[in-house]
Design an enzyme around this catalytic site. Structure first.
Site, PDB file in Angstrom:
ATOM      1  N   GLU A 176       0.824  -1.218   0.000  1.00 33.77           N
ATOM      2  CA  GLU A 176       0.000   0.000   0.000  1.00 33.77           C
ATOM      3  C   GLU A 176       0.854   1.263   0.000  1.00 33.77           C
ATOM      4  O   GLU A 176       1.285   1.721   1.050  1.00 33.77           O
ATOM      5  CB  GLU A 176      -0.928   0.021   1.224  1.00 33.77           C
ATOM      6  CG  GLU A 176      -1.808   1.272   1.252  1.00 33.77           C
ATOM      7  CD  GLU A 176      -2.762   1.335   2.452  1.00 33.77           C
ATOM      8  OE1 GLU A 176      -2.652   0.498   3.354  1.00 33.77           O
ATOM      9  OE2 GLU A 176      -3.602   2.250   2.461  1.00 33.77           O
ATOM     10  N   LYS A 218      -2.551  -2.100  -3.093  1.00 32.50           N
ATOM     11  CA  LYS A 218      -3.601  -1.244  -2.520  1.00 32.50           C
ATOM     12  C   LYS A 218      -3.234   0.210  -2.774  1.00 32.50           C
ATOM     13  O   LYS A 218      -2.526   0.836  -2.004  1.00 32.50           O
ATOM     14  CB  LYS A 218      -3.734  -1.514  -1.016  1.00 32.50           C
ATOM     15  CG  LYS A 218      -4.748  -0.619  -0.314  1.00 32.50           C
ATOM     16  CD  LYS A 218      -5.183  -1.186   1.021  1.00 32.50           C
ATOM     17  CE  LYS A 218      -6.047  -0.192   1.763  1.00 32.50           C
ATOM     18  NZ  LYS A 218      -6.739  -0.781   2.911  1.00 32.50           N
TER      19      LYS A 218
HETATM   20  P1  13P Z   1      -9.246   4.224   4.228  1.00 27.45           P
HETATM   21  O1  13P Z   1     -10.153   3.482   3.294  1.00 27.45           O
HETATM   22  O2  13P Z   1      -9.975   4.882   5.372  1.00 27.45           O
HETATM   23  O3  13P Z   1      -8.281   5.109   3.526  1.00 27.45           O
HETATM   24  O4  13P Z   1      -8.385   3.107   4.972  1.00 27.45           O
HETATM   25  C1  13P Z   1      -7.862   2.072   4.271  1.00 27.45           C
HETATM   26  C2  13P Z   1      -6.563   1.683   4.857  1.00 27.45           C
HETATM   27  O5  13P Z   1      -6.340   0.535   5.160  1.00 27.45           O
HETATM   28  C3  13P Z   1      -5.541   2.720   5.039  1.00 27.45           C
HETATM   29  O6  13P Z   1      -4.336   2.135   5.357  1.00 27.45           O
END
Ligand code: 13P
Length: 340
Positions: A176, A218
């Protein structure tokens, strides 16, 4: 028989299902609870998450749940481990393993995500606790003189080391790299930064010998900053996000699951739906939302046991809207039928 990395990575975004990001750190969940007037005790955090994990959404719309360290060790009120509730619903338990973003030396306004030391040992423990996938979040902010290459490179290298360690432990890494939407930049600046970050991340994943078939990306969507005067339409966000990803993400990656990043519930759903409708993407695309799945149930629940059914209904509705979006079948009419 244990599922392979490829099977788990594929399953997380298959058939319209998506992920519930319920891995808020102690300080983040306190912020969320403060907003609904609930004290952030261990028991309240457990009750809240148990409410989500026992809801109908879990069996129908949620492929996996990202947990925080405290939650993966917690039992439900009746003594059942929360991990078992998730598994019983047919969903896959996962774990956030980074130790959050810390100020990066020499890079004012930028952060580096920590948590690599001892991670091989922690992965072994998390696997035994039931985790079959993990998450590590790198944070890239956009400002006048940022991001710097120094920060992008350090964060991409950390993501690659984490992902290699996860795969070694038989755990699917969710990679991510989040480009924040907090600034006043327009959508094209977000495109440029997201492209730069993703290019570097995949370069480092290659050098880190990470198997792309056994990971999930992600990413953020390509979107104007929250404070920008020039907000983009749903069609523009969908077109630019898909174009950016197609330019950067190899088709060997099976699954891409977006974060919501502060978009409204409905925006996050509409953007995903538009991308699926446009089609032509080589990966399965779905949601991995925290705020855009949980804001509604948090409000409906507000810490009161008599509101558990309402909280579960709110969560199931949001999960269903995003499931429909991931199939390209969501419409504003379906969204508002419920509200009526
Ligand atoms: P949000 O969808 O609130 O951005 O959170 C997702 C997430 O896992 C952030 O690390």
């Amino acid at each position: 028989m244990t599922a392979s990395l490829e099977e788990v990575a594929f399953k997380l975004a298959a058939g319209g299902k998506g992920l519930l990001a319920a891995d808020e750190s102690a300080s983040t969940i306190k912020k969320r609870f403060d907003a609904i007037g609930v004290e952030s005790t261990e028991e309240n955090r457990r009750d809240y998450r148990e409410m989500l994990f026992r809801s109908e959404a879990m069996t129908q719309y949620i492929s996996g749940v990202i947990l925080f360290d405290e939650t993966i060790r917690q039992n439900a009120k009746d003594g059942t481990p929360l991990v078992k509730l998730i598994e019983a619903a047919g969903s896959i338990p996962g774990i956030k393993v980074d130790l959050s973003a810390k100020p990066q030396p020499g890079c004012p306004g930028e952060t580096i995500t920590e948590g690599l030391d001892g991670l091989a040992g922690r992965f072994k423990e998390y696997y035994d606790l039931g985790a079959r996938f993990a998450k590590w979040r790198a944070v890239i902010d956009i400002g006048q003189h940022i991001p710097s290459y120094t920060s992008i490179l350090a964060n991409a290298q950390a993501l690659a080391r984490y992902a290699a360690l996860a795969q070694q432990a038989g755990i699917v890494p969710i990679v991510e790299p989040e480009v924040l939407m907090d600034g006043d930049h327009d959508i094209d600046r977000c495109y440029d930064v997201t492209e730069w970050v993703l290019k570097e991340v995949f370069q480092q994943l290659f050098y880190g010998r990470v198997k792309l078939e056994g990971m999930v990306l992600k990413p953020n969507m390509v979107i104007a900053g929250r404070k920008s005067q020039k907000q983009a339409s749903v069609a523009e966000v969908a077109e630019k996000t898909a174009r950016c990803l197609k330019n950067c993400v190899p088709s060997a990656v099976p699954s891409v699951a977006f974060l919501s990043g502060g978009q409204s519930d409905e925006e996050a759903t509409a953007h995903l739906d538009a991308m699926i409708r446009n089609g032509g993407l080589p990966w399965n695309l779905t949601f991995s939302y925290g705020r855009a799945l949980q804001a509604a149930p948090q409000k409906a629940w507000s810490g009161k046991p008599e509101n558990v059914a309402a909280g579960q209904a709110a969560f199931t509705h949001r999960a269903k809207m995003n499931y429909l979006a991931a199939l390209g079948q969501w419409t504003p009419e379906i969204e508002h039928q419920k509200a009526a």
